[in-house]
Design an enzyme around this catalytic site. Sequence first.
Site, short mmCIF file in Angstrom:
data_model
loop_
_atom_site.label_atom_id
_atom_site.label_comp_id
_atom_site.label_asym_id
_atom_site.label_seq_id
_atom_site.Cartn_x
_atom_site.Cartn_y
_atom_site.Cartn_z
N CYS A 1 -4.28 0.88 -2.11
CA CYS A 1 -4.23 -0.49 -1.69
C CYS A 1 -2.84 -1.51 -2.23
O CYS A 1 -2.73 -0.96 -3.78
CB CYS A 1 -5.05 -1.19 -1.59
SG CYS A 1 -6.85 -0.94 -0.61
N ASN B 1 0.81 -1.11 -0.22
CA ASN B 1 -0.19 -0.05 0.28
C ASN B 1 0.57 1.03 0.30
O ASN B 1 2.11 1.55 0.49
CB ASN B 1 -0.92 0.03 1.31
CG ASN B 1 -0.61 -0.01 2.58
OD1 ASN B 1 0.47 -0.84 2.28
ND2 ASN B 1 -0.67 0.18 3.48
N ILE B 2 0.28 2.24 -1.20
CA ILE B 2 1.06 3.48 -1.20
C ILE B 2 0.16 4.18 -0.89
O ILE B 2 -0.67 4.50 -1.35
CB ILE B 2 1.19 3.80 -2.35
CG1 ILE B 2 2.68 2.84 -2.46
CG2 ILE B 2 2.51 5.09 -2.34
CD1 ILE B 2 2.31 2.54 -4.30
N GLU B 3 0.72 5.10 0.29
CA GLU B 3 -0.31 5.73 1.22
C GLU B 3 0.44 8.09 0.27
O GLU B 3 0.77 8.16 0.33
CB GLU B 3 -1.07 5.95 2.78
CG GLU B 3 -1.72 4.89 3.46
CD GLU B 3 -1.33 5.06 5.22
OE1 GLU B 3 -1.11 5.04 5.02
OE2 GLU B 3 -2.32 4.01 4.95
N CYS C 1 -10.85 -3.62 -3.51
CA CYS C 1 -10.11 -4.83 -4.08
C CYS C 1 -10.66 -5.92 -5.34
O CYS C 1 -10.14 -6.24 -6.32
CB CYS C 1 -8.69 -4.51 -3.55
SG CYS C 1 -7.22 -3.24 -3.16
N GLU D 1 -3.34 -5.14 -3.04
CA GLU D 1 -3.90 -5.46 -4.18
C GLU D 1 -3.72 -5.49 -5.37
O GLU D 1 -3.58 -5.56 -6.31
CB GLU D 1 -4.82 -6.08 -3.78
CG GLU D 1 -4.92 -6.93 -2.38
CD GLU D 1 -5.27 -6.24 -1.06
OE1 GLU D 1 -4.47 -4.72 -1.30
OE2 GLU D 1 -6.35 -6.48 0.00
N CYS E 1 -9.90 -5.41 0.58
CA CYS E 1 -11.37 -4.42 1.21
C CYS E 1 -12.26 -4.81 -0.47
O CYS E 1 -12.06 -5.58 -1.47
CB CYS E 1 -10.77 -2.49 0.66
SG CYS E 1 -10.24 -1.57 -1.13
N1 THU Z 1 -5.05 -1.54 2.44
C1 THU Z 1 -4.67 -2.10 1.63
O1 THU Z 1 -3.69 -2.23 0.89
N2 THU Z 1 -5.61 -3.19 1.50
C2 THU Z 1 -7.02 -3.27 1.45
O2 THU Z 1 -7.80 -4.43 0.90
C3 THU Z 1 -7.30 -2.73 3.03
C4 THU Z 1 -6.32 -1.72 2.82
C5 THU Z 1 -4.63 -0.06 2.76
C6 THU Z 1 -5.03 1.04 2.58
C7 THU Z 1 -4.16 1.65 3.43
O3 THU Z 1 -3.61 2.28 3.34
C8 THU Z 1 -5.07 0.99 5.21
O4 THU Z 1 -4.76 -0.54 4.22
C9 THU Z 1 -5.14 1.05 6.19
O5 THU Z 1 -6.66 1.10 5.51
#
Ligand code: THU
Length: 142
Positions: free
Chosen positions: A55, A44-46, A96, A57, A93
């Site tokens: 996300c 994940n890259i915020e 995804c 995935e 999520c």
């Molecule tokens: N996140 C994912 O990378 N994959 C998911 O299926 C659920 C959420 C990440 C997004 C965000 O950076 C962090 O988890 C918290 O929600």
Amino acid sequence: MDEKYKKLIDEALKIRLNAYTPYSNYKVGAALLCRNGKVYLGCNIENGAYSPTACAERVAFFDAVKNGERDFEAIAVVAGDDGATDLKYASPCGVCRQVMAEFCDDDFKIILPKVKGSEIEDVKIYTLDEIIPFRFKLKEFR
Ligand code: THU
């Protein structure tokens, strides 16, 4: 469990460490296995504006699709707080899941381990059909 799925989990664990998560401190790693044996990785890259966050995935899927892959067997997903050694089961999520629905068949496998230290304690394996039944596919619904 199949040895190739263990290796996939290991790759997800490694790429998880590259997650950029200054806002949630929740790091996710994903390893996507193509039917031809190739593996694509994502974390994940915020973003400070929040909604551009990607996300793990989807990062893996879009890298694979960009490279011409269209035939997918399984994805391993691992998640937990920054620095955590015990990782609870992850759960992709809804967005995804919809991306998986675009590219994968009913029997695509979602591999979700529970990890304690360097040990894989348990693994839940779901099919795509189990985690997103009656999913939207433009080709089928119009
Ligand atoms: N996140 C994912 O990378 N994959 C998911 O299926 C659920 C959420 C990440 C997004 C965000 O950076 C962090 O988890 C918290 O929600």
